[in-house]
Design an enzyme around this catalytic site. Structure first.
Site, PDB file in Angstrom:
ATOM      1  N   ASP A  35      21.301 -20.243  46.515  1.00 54.81           N
ATOM      2  CA  ASP A  35      22.278 -19.806  45.497  1.00 54.81           C
ATOM      3  C   ASP A  35      22.852 -18.426  45.759  1.00 54.81           C
ATOM      4  O   ASP A  35      23.759 -17.997  45.048  1.00 54.81           O
ATOM      5  CB  ASP A  35      21.592 -19.819  44.116  1.00 54.81           C
ATOM      6  CG  ASP A  35      21.260 -21.247  43.710  1.00 54.81           C
ATOM      7  OD1 ASP A  35      20.080 -21.510  43.395  1.00 54.81           O
ATOM      8  OD2 ASP A  35      22.154 -22.090  43.767  1.00 54.81           O
ATOM      9  N   HIS A  73      11.815 -18.154  45.749  1.00 62.24           N
ATOM     10  CA  HIS A  73      11.756 -19.623  45.737  1.00 62.24           C
ATOM     11  C   HIS A  73      10.304 -20.059  45.616  1.00 62.24           C
ATOM     12  O   HIS A  73       9.414 -19.414  46.174  1.00 62.24           O
ATOM     13  CB  HIS A  73      12.362 -20.198  47.028  1.00 62.24           C
ATOM     14  CG  HIS A  73      12.750 -21.631  46.895  1.00 62.24           C
ATOM     15  ND1 HIS A  73      11.850 -22.662  47.063  1.00 62.24           N
ATOM     16  CD2 HIS A  73      13.924 -22.191  46.578  1.00 62.24           C
ATOM     17  CE1 HIS A  73      12.478 -23.815  46.868  1.00 62.24           C
ATOM     18  NE2 HIS A  73      13.731 -23.565  46.570  1.00 62.24           N
TER      19      HIS A  73
END
Ligand code: SDX
Length: 436
Positions: A371, A313
């Site tokens: 996700d 991320h």
């Protein structure tokens, strides 16, 4: 924003005049160096492709502490909202800045439920698509098409228009996603039923048929509602920045949100949940946990171009708090559906364990993101893989709108227009074609 006592001084080694740049503090998080006067005073731009060190705006909506793995919506930790609130409470919070009291809650829920139907003409847009069109292609078209139906609410500078457009978009996204799904499987569209909850209504529009009564499973309903909460907003991510930049031209909110849908589709962003589930399915088909080592070697081989989807991320350099909550939701749903031995969930858990102990991932501070588990729980619920990102878009619509409205209601906002470092050909003369 609060001026800091500290200034930044920019000096040049060629003796050009230095300049002081003000620094501003937020409530929490990194200070910012105000470079708005830089070009005017030095004739130079800053250079930051991908905006790794650039704050594009000031905002009061969502704060992420990437090092701590903390996510706050209007100051409330996501862990508390996921347990004590529902998605529409979260929508109210993101839009208006405070959690609703019971009267405000009832009014807001009713306002949203009164706008869940879409114009009957919308179904003719769907008929233009092949049945196997990707749902995100369909959603990009349908959301943009909404602007054609709401001329009474497309003046982005009118607060009432912004409010009714927000309610319409939040209310209609589930209907549109469910229509895209029904169209893809050749089943009739199911109209919203407004005595159901937001998540329950979506489940019924997705899975009911005109042939029998549909009973909402409360465990799945709560899980889906929590999935919506976890995806509702995430400060200035790629799709939110797209919505802000698009909306800064004064275009209508439906067009700006359609731009956000298009950006979210990318596998590096919202499309990662679909890519992650496909990755897990592929590893499972090749032998499952026994093949994890081989797969990890591919991921660590730069030339393979293979990434561990659902990991890493730009902001989180610690565990994404949403991933933890998503994993818990996953366990609840799999248990409820008697799928606690789901091989993909076991594969994901072992992939996570191996990655978190592997130097390649540890050195790069790569952790599971939102996700990583969201696909497993949605697949268990019966949602097709290609629809995962459309559900992400459904949930993120409120965040996009809240951020867009925050920008537009700032009297100082301007149309976004970045500059560039030009490295192409300097001015030159066109030669006649016979001389080229
Ligand atoms: C979302 O921004 C948001 O807030 C987004 C989001 C939201 O709610 O809006 O949180 C939703 O988009 C979550 C992210 C979903 N994407 C994925 O899961 C796709 C896989 N992840 C990567 O593509 C990547 O981690 C990004 C795109 C998410 C972030 O990439 P960055 O910040 O640009 O970092 P990078 O690509 O420069 O990676 C740094 C290093 C590189 O290695 P080196 O060149 O230093 O050797 O880490 C490696 C990368 O190769 N790396 C990975 C990896 N992610 C980064 N290696 C293997 N697998 C991965 N998943």
């Amino acid at each position: 924003m609060t001026p800091s006592d500290v200034k930044a001084t920019l000096s040049f080694s060629d003796g050009s005049p230095s300049m002081d740049l003000p620094i501003y503090k937020g409530t929490v998080g990194p200070d910012v160096i105000d470079i708005r006067k830089l070009y005017g005073q030095t004739g130079k731009f800053t250079y930051d492709p991908g905006f790794l060190s650039t704050a594009s705006c000031q905002s009061t909506i969502t704060y992420i502490d990437g090092d701590k793995g903390e996510l706050l919506y209007r100051g409330y930790p996501i862990e508390q909202l996921a347990v004590h609130c529902d998605y529409l409470d979260t929508c109210y919070l993101l839009l208006y800045g405070e959690l609703p009291n019971s009267e405000q809650r009832g009014t807001f829920h009713q306002r949203v439920l009164n706008h869940t139907m879409v114009n009957e003409q919308m179904q003719f847009f769907l008929r233009g698509f092949r049945r196997d069109a990707h749902p995100m292609a369909v959603m990009t078209g349908l959301v943009g098409a909404l602007s054609a139906f709401y001329h009474d609410s497309t003046d982005i500078n009118n607060p009432e228009h912004r409010e009714i457009a927000a309610i319409r978009l939040i209310a209609k996204m589930p209907t549109l996603v469910a229509m895209a799904y029904k169209y893809s499987i050749g089943q009739p569209f199911i109209y919203p039923k407004n005595d159901l909850s937001y998540a329950g209504n979506f489940m019924r529009m997705m899975f009911a048929t005109p042939c029998e009564e549909y009973k909402v499973n409360p465990v799945i309903e709560r899980a889906l509602d929590r999935i919506f909460i976890l995806h509702a907003d995430h400060e200035q991510n790629a799709s939110t920045s797209t919505v802000r930049l698009c909306g800064s031209s004064g275009t209508n909110p439906f067009a700006a949100i359609a731009a956000g849908v298009a950006c979210l589709w990318g596998p590096a962003h919202g499309g990662a949940n679909e890519a992650c589930l496909n990755m897990l399915t592929e590893i499972q088909a090749k032998g499952g946990v026994a093949k994890v080592g081989e797969f990890m070697n591919q991921v660590k081989d730069k030339n393979s171009g293979v990434k561990l989807m659902g990991f890493g991320h730009r902001v989180y350099k610690n565990y994404d708090p949403r991933a933890k909550l998503m994993q818990e939701t996953c366990k609840e749903v799999l248990l409820e559906l008697g799928l606690e031995n789901d091989p993909l969930f076991k594969l994901a858990m072992s992939l996570e364990k191996i990655a978190l102990e592997d130097d390649y991932f540890v050195a790069r501070k790569l952790y599971p993101n939102v996700d990583f588990y969201s696909g497993i729980v949605q697949r268990a619920i019966g949602i097709p893989v290609q629809l995962f990102t459309a559900i992400f878009a459904l949930a993120r619509t409120v965040g996009w709108i809240a951020q867009l409205n925050e920008m537009i209601s700032d009297p100082e906002y301007k149309i976004g227009r970045p500059r560039q470092l030009f490295t192409g050909a300097a001015a030159r003369t066109v030669k006649p074609v016979e001389q080229r």
